[in-house]
Scaffold this active site. Structure first.
Site, short mmCIF file in Angstrom:
data_model
loop_
_atom_site.label_atom_id
_atom_site.label_comp_id
_atom_site.label_asym_id
_atom_site.label_seq_id
_atom_site.Cartn_x
_atom_site.Cartn_y
_atom_site.Cartn_z
N GLY A 162 0.80 -1.22 0.00
CA GLY A 162 0.00 0.00 0.00
C GLY A 162 0.83 1.27 0.00
CG HIS A 163 -1.25 4.93 0.66
ND1 HIS A 163 -2.31 4.06 0.80
CD2 HIS A 163 -1.40 5.84 1.64
CE1 HIS A 163 -3.05 4.44 1.82
NE2 HIS A 163 -2.53 5.51 2.35
CG ASN A 164 2.13 7.09 2.56
OD1 ASN A 164 2.52 7.58 1.51
ND2 ASN A 164 1.12 7.58 3.25
#
Lengths: 366, 366, 366
Positions: free
Chosen positions: A256-258
């Protein structure tokens, strides 16, 4: 692609026995080896399947004399020898040299002279490809993305804009790097935010429409990263989603993001790592493992298949279960659950015994 | 793509403090902001990392005077402000205007004048694209599919035939809409059908060959639906598989044939929804959640990561575990399992005590 | 694509009632059928939704006279009839006859005269395609791959080099066959190897870099195999990864290197089968099931959704849970866990009673 037994022994740092001039045209399990192929027999079970007069890869300590072979290479760590042997034998897919005339490449992109770029590849503005890039058909690479030396990018891979990729990276069929993060917000506090605060209690339910938080950060993949077929890595919100050097990602993995993944990790098939989680170095996550958002998994953690990690995990821990606990705790818990029918029976029996004792005592007193 | 602090304050419905004429070239976490970038510091932990003399996004109640900033925007709901800020800053991938000469578009397709269609896009017969469509390279769209206004369709997306898609939809890299449903039948009752009837008992095992039930229904996606990278939605058997307005789908999510998903749901990574399940409105399914076929998940249900929903779930319920139960029940069950070693010890001790009591009683009586 | 009710009755091996000359233009659930469409009403709940004067598919034993229909077909096994009905009605995607001029086909490839090959398909050296192949846009097929008769290969499918595929195979949107296996080795024994040997204990933690074991084996898919959207099958190390005749694979399924799947299996969405596992014939794995590496799952095993199979499973077993146990054992375990609060209360009560009894006994003796 052929090599001799002597050459193989040298390449694998192993010992040659017998005729070193024999040429190897391929490799097969003992019992399936054709003439010209080296038979793999590094565990004892395979020894009796060895063809007489053939070639074999053996483990140190085995005795080629007794096996009727014509030649053998003996190695100390067979699994490691397999890496060298298979690398030597791998023809791989074809990457025709040069840039295929159908490739659509923005004039501002930097393409090295030795790049092999297949049919129908699309490369955007300001992309920089390193020396030795091999790009299979139907790959797309978005604007401003930078890729290091000796990249192998298989058919149908999607690389979005503003992605930074290190050297010697392998991206398998259909892998996707740099899609939008899954990050949304409601004008008022959402049901999920309420539950996080209250551990399950919710005020009134109400309408909630989701507004996207855009993903301005890109993705950074380190050197020697490999990514499996149809796996996905999302771009970060403000800073990049990153995967460290030497980390290997299997098929159908979602990052996922980050998220920050450290160096030299193994992430097996169908692993999901939710947004903003941080994964240390040398972490091994078995198939279908899940990691919750915003948590930290320490260096050298190993999680067995289907482990679900909801909370921070300290360095070096071996995890199992859902929710994840120490492996030995989970094995003990599984045992305890299996033994429950007996426990229920014992408690029922005890209740009866105690009731009788109480009755007896009462009778004795009366 | 640059805007001033005064413009940002207005766009976010926030308060401006300091020099509103400063131009913002980008955004970064406090501590990583370069000159010209606005530093994000809406939670207290970031305040001390703020660069003196810079720009910041702050939460209402913070005091910009004490921080040595040159300008700040203060907002009431920081997560919501992030949506506005990142939207303002997002350059996105490049969608060159016009139709790329390599696009293969059936003459019967309706393409609006303002469409941006990338290289190697393939569009089938009778497809209708709405105004403002942006279609990245290597997308394919099957015959008779209709797509609403302002669609953003990223590279390598697959849309099959007879799909209906609403306005403002975003389909990420490699997403697939309208593949065949997973629906097969055996001439005689299959082992699975027997087990469903008997909860585990089976008659004789026998040969079973699977015959496909074809998928005549298409897929209907509502307005404002987003779909993550490499996710898949199957077409329905007789009626369409449908996803309601405003629902957001993460990466590697599988939605089976005939499924009906309501409005404004969030389906996180690696969620699987089996055929003919119905999901209400505003449902949130965490990562790796599974939903069995033919069941109903009510409005406003929230299921934590890795929850497996085997039976109907009433509206508003917060679920956890496998099989899914109320979140508090699962947390209690986890505690109860962790405490089992003590329980086993207590019961063993009780058995000993009771045995002694029985012996004593017997001795007393003799 | 239209057929008459009499023709349908014959095709489905059913009984015609009423006007056999009526033409069927499509099919719909009862209650949604338009004029000209046959209404499906094979379960009692749909009977009252049937339009008067229309056409219906009914189950044997239902009485068309009372329903006011103009024609009906009655069938003995409605699910099986659905297979025939939907096949008769399915127009499918368009596969234009001939080879599209944009297809890039190596001169050494063998393409049958009747192949339908779409835009931007890329076919490598020495590929052999069987009669009746239908290949949608953006498919790539690597060198030396052989595909049998009547293949249907949907848009964006990736088939690597040295893959062997049987007759009548269907590969759905974005499926990937023949990516690299996930097989790596460290120079020294890795943490994972240590844990396998010791069940959780580890010596010192140390640096570990992963070296790839290359995948020389290809993939073999039998006849009548279907593979869902974005699913992945890895190539084997030395011998091929194989999937038997008639096995159907849903979306987002991962099949690791060296895996052997038998005939006539069903593998549902998001199933993961780790490297070198062997799956028997007629095995059914529900959604999100996981199978560990190197284990054996016997013929006719059925595993419910989200079952995690860590150890060998004997033939015919019905499995549930994580770790997988017999279905009835898991249902019993779930019950036992739900009843734990009562058990804890009973034991607490028992402890109190026994303590009192002991006190009483002590007092009586004093």
């Amino acid at each position: 692609m052929t090599l001799t037994m002597a050459e193989l022994a040298k390449a694998l740092n192993g010992h040659l026995w017998g005729n070193g001039a024999l040429e190897i045209s391929g490799a097969a399990e003992a019992g399936q080896a054709q003439p010209g192929q080296i038979a793999l027999a590094t565990s004892a079970a395979y020894l009796q399947k060895l063809p007489r007069g053939g070639m074999a890869l053996l483990a140190e300590g085995m005795e080629p004399e007794a096996l009727g072979l014509e030649a053998a290479v003996l190695v100390g760590r067979p699994r490691l020898a397999m890496a060298g042997l298979t690398r030597a034998m791998d023809r791989g897919p074809d990457f025709a040299p040069g840039v295929h005339p159908t490739a659509v490449i923005d004039p501002s992109a930097e393409i090295p002279d030795d790049a092999a770029i297949g049919p129908y590849v699309v490369i955007g503005a300001n992309v920089r490809l390193g020396q030795g890039a091999r790009i299979a058909p139907h790959v797309s690479i978005g604007r401003d993305t930078v890729i290091g030396r000796d990249a192998t990018i298989h058919a149908g891979v999607r690389i979005a804009h503003e992605v930074v990729i290190g050297d010697r990276v392998v991206l398998n069929l259909g892998a996707s790097v740099g899609g939008d993060g899954f990050s949304f917000v409601t004008p008022e506090k959402s049901g999920v935010e309420q539950i996080r605060d209250t551990l399950g209690e919710r005020a009134d339910l109400r309408e909630q429409h989701w507004t996207r938080i855009h993903s301005l950060g890109g993705v950074v993949l380190g050197d020697d990263v490999e990514m499996g077929a149809n796996s996905t890595i999302d771009r970060g919100t403000i800073r990049a989603t990153t995967v460290g050097n030497g980390t290997k990602i299997d098929n159908l993995v979602q990052i996922g993001h980050n998220v920050v993944v450290g160096d030299d990790c193994l992430l097996c098939g169908l692993v999901g790592i939710a947004g903003s989680a941080r994964i240390g170095n040398r972490v091994v996550l078995g198939g279908q493992v899940g990691v919750s958002d915003n948590i930290f998994v320490g260096d050298d953690v190993i999680a067995g298949g289907a482990t679900k990690i909801f909370t921070n995990a300290p360095a070096g821990r071996v995890l199992l279960g859902s929710p994840a606990v120490k492996m030995e705790t989970q094995i003990e818990a599984n045992k305890n659950i299996r033994r429950l029918p007996r426990l229920y029976a014992q408690v029922a029996e005890l209740r009866e015994s105690v009731m009788k004792l109480i009755e007896n005592t009462a009778r004795d007193k009366s």
